[in-house]
Scaffold this motif. Structure first.
Motif, PDB file in Angstrom:
ATOM      1  N   VAL A   1       0.843  -1.197   0.000  1.00  0.00           N
ATOM      2  CA  VAL A   1       0.000   0.000   0.000  1.00  0.00           C
ATOM      3  C   VAL A   1       0.879   1.249   0.000  1.00  0.00           C
ATOM      4  CG1 VAL A   1      -1.877  -1.187   1.166  1.00  0.00           C
ATOM      5  CG2 VAL A   1      -0.193   0.066   2.526  1.00  0.00           C
ATOM      6  N   ILE A   2       0.300   2.342  -0.518  1.00  0.00           N
ATOM      7  CA  ILE A   2       1.054   3.593  -0.664  1.00  0.00           C
ATOM      8  C   ILE A   2       0.336   4.690   0.114  1.00  0.00           C
ATOM      9  CG2 ILE A   2       1.987   5.279  -2.298  1.00  0.00           C
ATOM     10  CD1 ILE A   2       1.863   3.051  -4.432  1.00  0.00           C
ATOM     11  N   PRO A   3       0.820   5.029   1.304  1.00  0.00           N
ATOM     12  CA  PRO A   3       0.194   6.101   2.088  1.00  0.00           C
ATOM     13  C   PRO A   3       0.723   7.474   1.684  1.00  0.00           C
ATOM     14  CG  PRO A   3       1.971   5.106   3.347  1.00  0.00           C
ATOM     15  CD  PRO A   3       1.919   4.367   2.028  1.00  0.00           C
ATOM     16  N   GLY A   4      -0.029   8.509   2.046  1.00  0.00           N
ATOM     17  CA  GLY A   4       0.451   9.879   1.882  1.00  0.00           C
ATOM     18  C   GLY A   4       0.469  10.407   0.466  1.00  0.00           C
ATOM     19  N   ALA A   5      -0.219   9.737  -0.455  1.00  0.00           N
ATOM     20  CA  ALA A   5      -0.278  10.221  -1.843  1.00  0.00           C
ATOM     21  C   ALA A   5      -1.600  10.947  -2.072  1.00  0.00           C
ATOM     22  CB  ALA A   5      -0.136   9.063  -2.825  1.00  0.00           C
ATOM     23  N   GLY A   6      -1.606  11.870  -2.993  1.00  0.00           N
ATOM     24  CA  GLY A   6      -2.830  12.593  -3.323  1.00  0.00           C
ATOM     25  C   GLY A   6      -3.629  11.855  -4.390  1.00  0.00           C
ATOM     26  N   ILE A   7      -4.927  11.741  -4.155  1.00  0.00           N
ATOM     27  CA  ILE A   7      -5.834  11.179  -5.163  1.00  0.00           C
ATOM     28  C   ILE A   7      -6.793  12.288  -5.578  1.00  0.00           C
ATOM     29  CG2 ILE A   7      -7.524   9.399  -5.731  1.00  0.00           C
ATOM     30  CD1 ILE A   7      -4.864   8.211  -5.010  1.00  0.00           C
ATOM     31  N   GLU A   8      -6.864  12.563  -6.859  1.00  0.00           N
ATOM     32  CA  GLU A   8      -7.783  13.571  -7.395  1.00  0.00           C
ATOM     33  C   GLU A   8      -8.826  12.885  -8.266  1.00  0.00           C
ATOM     34  OE1 GLU A   8      -4.523  17.208  -7.885  1.00  0.00           O
ATOM     35  OE2 GLU A   8      -5.324  16.213  -9.661  1.00  0.00           O
ATOM     36  N   ILE A   9     -10.062  13.361  -8.185  1.00  0.00           N
ATOM     37  CA  ILE A   9     -11.079  12.957  -9.158  1.00  0.00           C
ATOM     38  C   ILE A   9     -11.774  14.208  -9.677  1.00  0.00           C
ATOM     39  CG2 ILE A   9     -11.465  10.708  -8.054  1.00  0.00           C
ATOM     40  CD1 ILE A   9     -14.191  11.817  -7.059  1.00  0.00           C
ATOM     41  N   TRP A  10     -12.276  14.120 -10.892  1.00  0.00           N
ATOM     42  CA  TRP A  10     -13.109  15.188 -11.445  1.00  0.00           C
ATOM     43  C   TRP A  10     -14.044  14.562 -12.468  1.00  0.00           C
ATOM     44  CZ3 TRP A  10      -8.084  14.249 -12.517  1.00  0.00           C
ATOM     45  CH2 TRP A  10      -7.673  14.158 -13.844  1.00  0.00           C
ATOM     46  N   GLN A  11     -15.213  15.142 -12.601  1.00  0.00           N
ATOM     47  CA  GLN A  11     -16.226  14.596 -13.500  1.00  0.00           C
ATOM     48  C   GLN A  11     -17.256  15.680 -13.792  1.00  0.00           C
ATOM     49  OE1 GLN A  11     -17.669  12.055  -9.918  1.00  0.00           O
ATOM     50  NE2 GLN A  11     -19.390  11.959 -11.376  1.00  0.00           N
ATOM     51  N   CYS A  12     -18.097  15.421 -14.777  1.00  0.00           N
ATOM     52  CA  CYS A  12     -19.154  16.380 -15.077  1.00  0.00           C
ATOM     53  C   CYS A  12     -20.277  16.235 -14.060  1.00  0.00           C
ATOM     54  CB  CYS A  12     -19.676  16.192 -16.498  1.00  0.00           C
ATOM     55  SG  CYS A  12     -20.566  14.646 -16.771  1.00  0.00           S
ATOM     56  N   ASP A  13     -21.096  17.275 -13.957  1.00  0.00           N
ATOM     57  CA  ASP A  13     -22.245  17.230 -13.051  1.00  0.00           C
ATOM     58  C   ASP A  13     -23.401  16.485 -13.713  1.00  0.00           C
ATOM     59  OD1 ASP A  13     -23.450  19.035 -14.844  1.00  0.00           O
ATOM     60  OD2 ASP A  13     -22.970  20.783 -13.637  1.00  0.00           O
ATOM     61  N   ALA A  14     -24.537  16.446 -13.043  1.00  0.00           N
ATOM     62  CA  ALA A  14     -25.692  15.708 -13.557  1.00  0.00           C
ATOM     63  C   ALA A  14     -26.242  16.309 -14.849  1.00  0.00           C
ATOM     64  CB  ALA A  14     -26.785  15.662 -12.494  1.00  0.00           C
ATOM     65  N   MET A  15     -25.828  17.539 -15.176  1.00  0.00           N
ATOM     66  CA  MET A  15     -26.252  18.200 -16.408  1.00  0.00           C
ATOM     67  C   MET A  15     -25.231  18.004 -17.527  1.00  0.00           C
ATOM     68  SD  MET A  15     -27.556  21.642 -14.457  1.00  0.00           S
ATOM     69  CE  MET A  15     -28.498  22.373 -15.779  1.00  0.00           C
ATOM     70  N   GLY A  16     -24.159  17.273 -17.228  1.00  0.00           N
ATOM     71  CA  GLY A  16     -23.146  17.006 -18.248  1.00  0.00           C
ATOM     72  C   GLY A  16     -22.107  18.095 -18.395  1.00  0.00           C
ATOM     73  N   ARG A  17     -21.945  18.961 -17.366  1.00  0.00           N
ATOM     74  CA  ARG A  17     -21.004  20.078 -17.444  1.00  0.00           C
ATOM     75  C   ARG A  17     -19.870  19.917 -16.446  1.00  0.00           C
ATOM     76  NH1 ARG A  17     -22.088  22.526 -22.238  1.00  0.00           N
ATOM     77  NH2 ARG A  17     -24.333  22.812 -22.466  1.00  0.00           N
ATOM     78  N   TYR A  18     -18.655  20.200 -16.921  1.00  0.00           N
ATOM     79  CA  TYR A  18     -17.496  20.196 -16.043  1.00  0.00           C
ATOM     80  C   TYR A  18     -17.321  21.581 -15.411  1.00  0.00           C
ATOM     81  CZ  TYR A  18     -15.704  15.709 -17.741  1.00  0.00           C
ATOM     82  OH  TYR A  18     -15.544  14.382 -18.043  1.00  0.00           O
ATOM     83  N   LEU A  19     -16.656  21.592 -14.276  1.00  0.00           N
ATOM     84  CA  LEU A  19     -16.300  22.859 -13.643  1.00  0.00           C
ATOM     85  C   LEU A  19     -15.033  23.374 -14.319  1.00  0.00           C
ATOM     86  CD1 LEU A  19     -17.000  24.859 -11.363  1.00  0.00           C
ATOM     87  CD2 LEU A  19     -15.509  23.544  -9.863  1.00  0.00           C
ATOM     88  N   HIS A  20     -15.241  23.954 -15.478  1.00  0.00           N
ATOM     89  CA  HIS A  20     -14.114  24.405 -16.298  1.00  0.00           C
ATOM     90  C   HIS A  20     -14.603  25.571 -17.158  1.00  0.00           C
ATOM     91  CE1 HIS A  20     -10.920  24.372 -19.323  1.00  0.00           C
ATOM     92  NE2 HIS A  20     -10.210  23.622 -18.477  1.00  0.00           N
ATOM     93  N   PRO A  21     -13.786  26.616 -17.319  1.00  0.00           N
ATOM     94  CA  PRO A  21     -14.250  27.795 -18.070  1.00  0.00           C
ATOM     95  C   PRO A  21     -14.593  27.524 -19.529  1.00  0.00           C
ATOM     96  CG  PRO A  21     -11.896  27.949 -17.547  1.00  0.00           C
ATOM     97  CD  PRO A  21     -12.438  26.814 -16.762  1.00  0.00           C
ATOM     98  N   ARG A  22     -14.019  26.463 -20.118  1.00  0.00           N
ATOM     99  CA  ARG A  22     -14.314  26.179 -21.521  1.00  0.00           C
ATOM    100  C   ARG A  22     -15.580  25.348 -21.700  1.00  0.00           C
ATOM    101  NH1 ARG A  22      -8.888  24.642 -22.251  1.00  0.00           N
ATOM    102  NH2 ARG A  22      -9.540  22.575 -22.940  1.00  0.00           N
TER     103      ARG A  22
END
Length: 220
Positions: free
Chosen positions: A92-113
């Motif tokens: 196992v690998i402790p102390g590492a960062g895990i990131e996730i990102w996904q679109c919302d229920a409307m199909g939009r990402y939190l991104h200016p584009r």
């Protein structure tokens, strides 16, 4: 007082045989389970995508369903994503960062584009640090499809210093649109596909109406 060790007779061995078989079976099963963990295939890398979050300020914890300062909860089916970060030998690998990102229920990402109506109650991205056991946990929504893509969650492993050790995507098992998704199809073999599939199941004991997916991340 000195005690003489009991004699091993044919009868005593016959009586002990079922218990020895059970113990032997347990040891064998443990060895198989350990071997299965040790030989786990690495999580295959995939594209970062065009909507990697540019803004990681503010509320970026493991709960994407609630946004600090917003009264409304995110739209969609609450989904708990849990797992461990480890290498292909099972360490196992402790102390590492895990990131996730996904679109919302409307199909939009939190991104200016990605312009258009957006669910203000959805955090859009989250980040946690793996525990001493390599464990991580997110509370998000069941991913939804949008034009050109099957439902998926982007995931990245970030090492100390900020470099990415892995970028991949998780997909919902059983989605018919998986086979029409070019990025998913590019995975090729069954083992690589299985390594990124989320097997969702009801999780009412965690949260009424919620789903749970347990998916480890394995670094090669």
């Amino acid at each position: 007082m000195h005690r003489t060790a009991p004699r091993l007779t044919r009868r005593s061995l016959a009586l002990a045989a079922p218990f020895l078989a059970v113990a032997q079976g347990a040891v064998s099963q443990g060895a198989v389970a350990q071997s299965a963990v040790a030989q786990a295939p690495a999580t295959p890398p995939q594209t970062l995508g065009p909507f990697y979050p540019l803004d990681w300020a503010g509320d970026v914890d493991g709960d994407l369903v609630r946004v600090a300062g917003q009264d409304a909860r995110a739209q969609g089916i609450v989904t708990h994503l849990r797992g461990q970060l480890r290498d292909t030998t099972g360490v196992v690998i402790p102390g590492a960062g895990i990131e996730i990102w996904q679109c919302d229920a409307m199909g939009r990402y939190l991104h200016p584009r990605d312009r258009g109506p957006r669910d203000a109650g959805f955090q859009g991205r989250g980040r946690v640090i793996t525990g001493a056991d390599g464990g991580f946990a997110f509370r998000t929504i069941r991913p939804v499809a949008y034009p050109g893509r099957t439902p998926h969650i982007h995931v990245a492993v970030v090492q100390q210093g900020g470099s990415r050790a892995l970028v991949s995507q998780f997909y919902v098992s059983g989605e018919a649109s998986n086979e029409r998704d070019g990025i998913f199809r590019a995975l090729g073999g069954a083992a690589a596909r299985e390594a990124v599939l989320l097997h969702l199941r009801p999780a009412d004991t965690i949260e009424p109406g919620a789903l749970l997916a347990v998916r480890d991340i394995v670094l090669g």
